[in-house]
Design a protein around this motif. Structure first.
Motif, PDB file in Angstrom:
ATOM      1  N   LEU A 124      -8.834   6.515  10.994  1.00  0.00           N
ATOM      2  CA  LEU A 124      -8.147   6.002  12.177  1.00  0.00           C
ATOM      3  C   LEU A 124      -8.886   4.821  12.794  1.00  0.00           C
ATOM      4  O   LEU A 124     -10.092   4.859  12.974  1.00  0.00           O
ATOM      5  N   VAL A 125      -8.129   3.780  13.119  1.00  0.00           N
ATOM      6  CA  VAL A 125      -8.595   2.660  13.930  1.00  0.00           C
ATOM      7  C   VAL A 125      -7.487   2.428  14.955  1.00  0.00           C
ATOM      8  O   VAL A 125      -6.308   2.318  14.577  1.00  0.00           O
ATOM      9  N   SER A 126      -7.849   2.394  16.208  1.00  0.00           N
ATOM     10  CA  SER A 126      -6.872   2.275  17.308  1.00  0.00           C
ATOM     11  C   SER A 126      -5.828   3.384  17.243  1.00  0.00           C
ATOM     12  O   SER A 126      -4.645   3.163  17.522  1.00  0.00           O
ATOM     13  N   GLY A 127      -6.263   4.578  16.844  1.00  0.00           N
ATOM     14  CA  GLY A 127      -5.384   5.736  16.837  1.00  0.00           C
ATOM     15  C   GLY A 127      -4.380   5.796  15.708  1.00  0.00           C
ATOM     16  O   GLY A 127      -3.503   6.656  15.699  1.00  0.00           O
ATOM     17  N   ARG A 128      -4.505   4.912  14.720  1.00  0.00           N
ATOM     18  CA  ARG A 128      -3.534   4.842  13.630  1.00  0.00           C
ATOM     19  C   ARG A 128      -4.272   4.829  12.297  1.00  0.00           C
ATOM     20  O   ARG A 128      -5.267   4.133  12.154  1.00  0.00           O
ATOM     21  N   PRO A 129      -3.770   5.572  11.294  1.00  0.00           N
ATOM     22  CA  PRO A 129      -4.386   5.492   9.965  1.00  0.00           C
ATOM     23  C   PRO A 129      -4.345   4.044   9.451  1.00  0.00           C
ATOM     24  O   PRO A 129      -3.355   3.331   9.653  1.00  0.00           O
ATOM     25  N   LEU A 130      -5.414   3.631   8.796  1.00  0.00           N
ATOM     26  CA  LEU A 130      -5.504   2.260   8.286  1.00  0.00           C
ATOM     27  C   LEU A 130      -4.287   1.888   7.452  1.00  0.00           C
ATOM     28  O   LEU A 130      -3.730   0.796   7.604  1.00  0.00           O
ATOM     29  N   ILE A 131      -3.864   2.766   6.572  1.00  0.00           N
ATOM     30  CA  ILE A 131      -2.740   2.424   5.691  1.00  0.00           C
ATOM     31  C   ILE A 131      -1.453   2.202   6.483  1.00  0.00           C
ATOM     32  O   ILE A 131      -0.623   1.364   6.110  1.00  0.00           O
ATOM     33  N   GLU A 132      -1.278   2.902   7.600  1.00  0.00           N
ATOM     34  CA  GLU A 132      -0.090   2.682   8.412  1.00  0.00           C
ATOM     35  C   GLU A 132      -0.142   1.320   9.101  1.00  0.00           C
ATOM     36  O   GLU A 132       0.897   0.673   9.289  1.00  0.00           O
ATOM     37  N   SER A 133      -1.340   0.873   9.461  1.00  0.00           N
ATOM     38  CA  SER A 133      -1.482  -0.477  10.024  1.00  0.00           C
ATOM     39  C   SER A 133      -1.094  -1.532   9.004  1.00  0.00           C
ATOM     40  O   SER A 133      -0.414  -2.514   9.331  1.00  0.00           O
ATOM     41  N   VAL A 134      -1.514  -1.342   7.762  1.00  0.00           N
ATOM     42  CA  VAL A 134      -1.171  -2.298   6.707  1.00  0.00           C
ATOM     43  C   VAL A 134       0.336  -2.283   6.460  1.00  0.00           C
ATOM     44  O   VAL A 134       0.964  -3.344   6.359  1.00  0.00           O
ATOM     45  N   ALA A 135       0.923  -1.107   6.389  1.00  0.00           N
ATOM     46  CA  ALA A 135       2.375  -1.011   6.177  1.00  0.00           C
ATOM     47  C   ALA A 135       3.141  -1.693   7.315  1.00  0.00           C
ATOM     48  O   ALA A 135       4.177  -2.323   7.086  1.00  0.00           O
ATOM     49  N   ALA A 136       2.623  -1.611   8.534  1.00  0.00           N
ATOM     50  CA  ALA A 136       3.280  -2.250   9.676  1.00  0.00           C
ATOM     51  C   ALA A 136       3.236  -3.775   9.578  1.00  0.00           C
ATOM     52  O   ALA A 136       4.040  -4.461  10.208  1.00  0.00           O
ATOM     53  N   ALA A 137       2.328  -4.315   8.786  1.00  0.00           N
ATOM     54  CA  ALA A 137       2.209  -5.765   8.615  1.00  0.00           C
ATOM     55  C   ALA A 137       3.233  -6.329   7.634  1.00  0.00           C
ATOM     56  O   ALA A 137       3.326  -7.546   7.476  1.00  0.00           O
ATOM     57  N   VAL A 138       3.997  -5.473   6.971  1.00  0.00           N
ATOM     58  CA  VAL A 138       4.991  -5.931   5.996  1.00  0.00           C
ATOM     59  C   VAL A 138       6.379  -5.350   6.317  1.00  0.00           C
ATOM     60  O   VAL A 138       7.039  -4.786   5.446  1.00  0.00           O
ATOM     61  N   PRO A 139       6.850  -5.529   7.555  1.00  0.00           N
ATOM     62  CA  PRO A 139       8.131  -4.919   7.936  1.00  0.00           C
ATOM     63  C   PRO A 139       9.329  -5.514   7.206  1.00  0.00           C
ATOM     64  O   PRO A 139      10.366  -4.861   7.095  1.00  0.00           O
ATOM     65  N   ASP A 140       9.189  -6.741   6.708  1.00  0.00           N
ATOM     66  CA  ASP A 140      10.295  -7.404   6.022  1.00  0.00           C
ATOM     67  C   ASP A 140      10.282  -7.203   4.513  1.00  0.00           C
ATOM     68  O   ASP A 140      11.133  -7.759   3.815  1.00  0.00           O
ATOM     69  N   ALA A 141       9.328  -6.430   4.018  1.00  0.00           N
ATOM     70  CA  ALA A 141       9.258  -6.185   2.572  1.00  0.00           C
ATOM     71  C   ALA A 141      10.490  -5.406   2.131  1.00  0.00           C
ATOM     72  O   ALA A 141      10.902  -4.448   2.793  1.00  0.00           O
ATOM     73  N   GLY A 142      11.060  -5.820   1.012  1.00  0.00           N
ATOM     74  CA  GLY A 142      12.193  -5.092   0.460  1.00  0.00           C
ATOM     75  C   GLY A 142      11.791  -3.691   0.045  1.00  0.00           C
ATOM     76  O   GLY A 142      12.477  -2.713   0.344  1.00  0.00           O
ATOM     77  N   LYS A 143      10.652  -3.585  -0.641  1.00  0.00           N
ATOM     78  CA  LYS A 143      10.095  -2.297  -1.046  1.00  0.00           C
ATOM     79  C   LYS A 143       8.662  -2.224  -0.549  1.00  0.00           C
ATOM     80  O   LYS A 143       7.942  -3.229  -0.552  1.00  0.00           O
ATOM     81  N   LEU A 144       8.267  -1.031  -0.160  1.00  0.00           N
ATOM     82  CA  LEU A 144       6.878  -0.748   0.179  1.00  0.00           C
ATOM     83  C   LEU A 144       6.357   0.194  -0.895  1.00  0.00           C
ATOM     84  O   LEU A 144       6.742   1.360  -0.949  1.00  0.00           O
ATOM     85  N   ILE A 145       5.535  -0.339  -1.769  1.00  0.00           N
ATOM     86  CA  ILE A 145       5.002   0.418  -2.902  1.00  0.00           C
ATOM     87  C   ILE A 145       3.550   0.743  -2.585  1.00  0.00           C
ATOM     88  O   ILE A 145       2.756  -0.149  -2.303  1.00  0.00           O
ATOM     89  N   VAL A 146       3.215   2.013  -2.621  1.00  0.00           N
ATOM     90  CA  VAL A 146       1.844   2.454  -2.376  1.00  0.00           C
ATOM     91  C   VAL A 146       1.336   3.089  -3.655  1.00  0.00           C
ATOM     92  O   VAL A 146       1.921   4.047  -4.161  1.00  0.00           O
ATOM     93  N   VAL A 147       0.246   2.539  -4.180  1.00  0.00           N
ATOM     94  CA  VAL A 147      -0.375   3.127  -5.365  1.00  0.00           C
ATOM     95  C   VAL A 147      -1.540   3.966  -4.852  1.00  0.00           C
ATOM     96  O   VAL A 147      -2.577   3.459  -4.449  1.00  0.00           O
ATOM     97  N   GLY A 148      -1.303   5.257  -4.837  1.00  0.00           N
ATOM     98  CA  GLY A 148      -2.259   6.212  -4.312  1.00  0.00           C
ATOM     99  C   GLY A 148      -1.531   7.496  -3.962  1.00  0.00           C
ATOM    100  O   GLY A 148      -0.317   7.608  -4.165  1.00  0.00           O
TER     101      GLY A 148
END
Length: 192
Positions: free
Chosen positions: A27-51
Protein backbone atom coordinates in the motif's frame (compact mmCIF):
# COMPACT_ATOMS: atom_id res chain seq x y z
CA UNK A 1 -13.89 0.30 -32.72
CA UNK A 2 -10.36 -0.71 -31.74
CA UNK A 3 -8.86 1.00 -28.70
CA UNK A 4 -5.74 3.11 -29.27
CA UNK A 5 -3.80 1.06 -26.75
CA UNK A 6 -3.94 -1.90 -24.40
CA UNK A 7 -2.02 -2.02 -21.13
CA UNK A 8 0.22 -4.87 -20.02
CA UNK A 9 1.25 -4.74 -16.35
CA UNK A 10 3.99 -7.13 -15.27
CA UNK A 11 3.16 -8.24 -11.73
CA UNK A 12 4.72 -11.66 -11.32
CA UNK A 13 8.21 -10.86 -10.07
CA UNK A 14 9.81 -12.50 -7.05
CA UNK A 15 10.43 -9.22 -5.12
CA UNK A 16 13.75 -10.50 -3.78
CA UNK A 17 14.78 -7.03 -2.54
CA UNK A 18 11.55 -6.93 -0.52
CA UNK A 19 12.14 -10.36 0.99
CA UNK A 20 9.65 -12.01 -1.37
CA UNK A 21 6.72 -9.92 -0.10
CA UNK A 22 3.76 -9.18 -2.39
CA UNK A 23 5.17 -6.02 -3.96
CA UNK A 24 2.17 -5.19 -6.22
CA UNK A 25 -0.08 -5.50 -3.17
CA UNK A 26 1.94 -3.12 -0.99
CA UNK A 27 0.00 0.00 0.00
CA UNK A 28 1.01 3.56 -0.85
CA UNK A 29 -1.53 6.28 -0.05
CA UNK A 30 -3.94 3.57 1.08
CA UNK A 31 -4.02 1.81 -2.30
CA UNK A 32 -2.22 -1.31 -3.56
CA UNK A 33 0.57 -0.33 -5.97
CA UNK A 34 -0.92 -2.37 -8.81
CA UNK A 35 -4.26 -0.57 -8.47
CA UNK A 36 -2.46 2.77 -8.79
CA UNK A 37 -0.84 1.57 -12.01
CA UNK A 38 -4.15 0.28 -13.36
CA UNK A 39 -5.72 3.68 -12.60
CA UNK A 40 -3.10 5.30 -14.86
CA UNK A 41 -4.46 3.47 -17.92
CA UNK A 42 -8.22 4.17 -17.81
CA UNK A 43 -8.44 4.44 -21.61
CA UNK A 44 -6.77 1.09 -22.29
CA UNK A 45 -8.92 -1.22 -24.35
CA UNK A 46 -7.64 -4.21 -22.37
CA UNK A 47 -5.93 -4.34 -19.01
CA UNK A 48 -3.66 -7.37 -19.07
CA UNK A 49 -1.92 -8.34 -15.84
CA UNK A 50 0.79 -10.97 -15.98
CA UNK A 51 0.85 -12.28 -12.45
CA UNK A 52 -1.46 -13.77 -9.84
CA UNK A 53 -5.15 -12.85 -9.75
CA UNK A 54 -6.02 -9.79 -7.63
CA UNK A 55 -9.49 -8.90 -6.39
CA UNK A 56 -9.18 -5.11 -6.82
CA UNK A 57 -8.91 -5.22 -10.62
CA UNK A 58 -12.28 -6.39 -11.94
CA UNK A 59 -11.63 -5.45 -15.58
CA UNK A 60 -8.22 -7.13 -15.75
CA UNK A 61 -7.39 -10.20 -17.81
CA UNK A 62 -4.93 -12.23 -15.73
CA UNK A 63 -2.24 -14.40 -17.30
CA UNK A 64 0.74 -16.27 -15.85
CA UNK A 65 4.12 -16.78 -17.41
CA UNK A 66 5.63 -20.25 -17.42
CA UNK A 67 7.44 -20.69 -15.16
CA UNK A 68 5.96 -18.10 -12.79
CA UNK A 69 8.64 -15.59 -11.88
CA UNK A 70 10.46 -16.33 -15.15
CA UNK A 71 11.42 -12.69 -15.68
CA UNK A 72 10.07 -9.70 -17.56
CA UNK A 73 10.76 -10.94 -21.11
CA UNK A 74 8.96 -14.20 -20.38
CA UNK A 75 6.06 -12.25 -18.84
CA UNK A 76 5.95 -9.86 -21.80
CA UNK A 77 5.63 -12.80 -24.21
CA UNK A 78 2.52 -13.98 -22.38
CA UNK A 79 1.00 -10.52 -22.01
CA UNK A 80 1.68 -9.39 -25.58
CA UNK A 81 -0.17 -12.44 -26.92
CA UNK A 82 -3.37 -10.87 -25.51
CA UNK A 83 -2.84 -7.38 -26.97
CA UNK A 84 -5.08 -6.42 -29.89
CA UNK A 85 -4.68 -2.62 -29.98
CA UNK A 86 -2.07 -0.91 -32.20
CA UNK A 87 -0.16 0.33 -29.12
CA UNK A 88 0.69 -1.28 -25.80
CA UNK A 89 1.66 0.38 -22.53
CA UNK A 90 4.23 -1.86 -20.85
CA UNK A 91 4.30 -1.11 -17.14
CA UNK A 92 5.66 -2.41 -13.86
CA UNK A 93 3.16 -3.11 -11.08
CA UNK A 94 4.96 -0.91 -8.52
CA UNK A 95 4.74 2.66 -9.85
CA UNK A 96 2.91 4.75 -7.23
CA UNK A 97 3.25 8.10 -9.04
CA UNK A 98 2.35 7.14 -12.61
CA UNK A 99 -0.75 8.94 -13.90
CA UNK A 100 -2.94 8.86 -16.98
CA UNK A 101 -1.28 12.12 -18.05
CA UNK A 102 2.13 10.46 -18.07
CA UNK A 103 0.83 7.58 -20.20
CA UNK A 104 -0.78 10.08 -22.61
CA UNK A 105 2.53 11.95 -22.90
CA UNK A 106 4.29 8.69 -23.78
CA UNK A 107 1.70 7.86 -26.43
CA UNK A 108 1.95 11.35 -27.92
CA UNK A 109 5.76 11.16 -28.12
CA UNK A 110 6.03 7.65 -29.55
CA UNK A 111 6.83 6.80 -33.14
CA UNK A 112 7.94 3.21 -32.58
CA UNK A 113 7.95 3.53 -28.82
CA UNK A 114 8.58 5.88 -25.94
CA UNK A 115 10.09 5.24 -22.53
CA UNK A 116 10.47 7.31 -19.40
CA UNK A 117 13.94 8.21 -18.18
CA UNK A 118 14.76 8.89 -14.55
CA UNK A 119 16.53 11.94 -13.14
CA UNK A 120 19.90 10.40 -14.07
CA UNK A 121 18.84 9.87 -17.70
CA UNK A 122 18.49 6.07 -17.42
CA UNK A 123 15.70 4.39 -19.37
CA UNK A 124 13.05 2.81 -17.20
CA UNK A 125 11.97 -0.03 -19.48
CA UNK A 126 8.80 -0.85 -17.54
CA UNK A 127 7.36 2.63 -18.04
CA UNK A 128 6.89 2.79 -21.78
CA UNK A 129 4.58 2.47 -24.75
CA UNK A 130 5.30 0.52 -27.91
CA UNK A 131 3.82 -0.01 -31.34
CA UNK A 132 2.40 -3.51 -30.88
CA UNK A 133 3.42 -4.95 -34.27
CA UNK A 134 7.02 -3.78 -33.99
CA UNK A 135 7.35 -5.03 -30.41
CA UNK A 136 5.92 -8.40 -31.43
CA UNK A 137 8.42 -8.67 -34.31
CA UNK A 138 11.33 -7.80 -32.03
CA UNK A 139 10.16 -10.28 -29.40
CA UNK A 140 9.78 -13.05 -32.00
CA UNK A 141 13.47 -12.85 -32.90
CA UNK A 142 14.81 -12.12 -29.41
CA UNK A 143 16.32 -14.96 -27.40
CA UNK A 144 17.68 -13.05 -24.42
CA UNK A 145 16.22 -12.30 -20.99
CA UNK A 146 16.95 -8.56 -20.72
CA UNK A 147 14.33 -5.91 -21.41
CA UNK A 148 17.16 -3.52 -22.29
CA UNK A 149 18.43 -5.98 -24.88
CA UNK A 150 14.95 -6.30 -26.37
CA UNK A 151 13.75 -2.70 -26.24
CA UNK A 152 16.83 -0.49 -26.70
CA UNK A 153 17.30 -1.49 -30.37
CA UNK A 154 13.78 -0.18 -31.09
CA UNK A 155 15.19 3.35 -30.47
CA UNK A 156 12.28 4.71 -28.45
CA UNK A 157 11.69 8.38 -27.72
CA UNK A 158 13.07 9.16 -24.25
CA UNK A 159 10.93 11.33 -21.98
CA UNK A 160 11.78 12.89 -18.65
CA UNK A 161 8.51 13.96 -17.02
CA UNK A 162 7.81 15.81 -13.80
CA UNK A 163 6.48 13.96 -10.78
CA UNK A 164 8.90 11.02 -11.00
CA UNK A 165 6.40 8.65 -12.63
CA UNK A 166 9.23 6.18 -13.21
CA UNK A 167 9.86 5.74 -9.47
CA UNK A 168 9.31 2.10 -8.52
CA UNK A 169 9.16 0.47 -5.10
CA UNK A 170 11.82 -2.23 -5.24
CA UNK A 171 13.02 -2.01 -1.62
CA UNK A 172 11.66 -1.29 1.84
CA UNK A 173 13.40 2.10 1.66
CA UNK A 174 11.64 2.87 -1.65
CA UNK A 175 8.29 2.05 -0.05
CA UNK A 176 9.09 4.22 2.94
CA UNK A 177 10.02 7.14 0.68
CA UNK A 178 6.87 6.75 -1.44
CA UNK A 179 4.66 6.53 1.65
CA UNK A 180 6.26 9.56 3.27
CA UNK A 181 5.70 11.75 0.23
CA UNK A 182 9.45 12.21 -0.23
CA UNK A 183 8.98 11.16 -3.85
CA UNK A 184 6.25 12.03 -6.30
CA UNK A 185 4.90 15.27 -7.74
CA UNK A 186 7.09 18.19 -6.78
CA UNK A 187 9.53 16.20 -4.67
CA UNK A 188 13.28 16.26 -5.19
CA UNK A 189 15.17 13.03 -5.82
CA UNK A 190 17.47 12.06 -2.99
CA UNK A 191 20.22 9.50 -3.48
CA UNK A 192 18.69 7.81 -6.48
Amino acid sequence: MTARYDACILAGGLARRLGGRDKPGMLVSGRPLIESVAAAVPDAGKLIVVGPHRPGLPRALFQREDPPGGGPVSALRVGLAEVSAPWVALLAADLPFLTAGHVSALLDAAETGAVLVDDDGREQWLTGVWRTAELAEALARYEGRSLHGLLAPLAPARLHLAGQPWFDCDTADDLKRARSGEMGPGAQTRGR
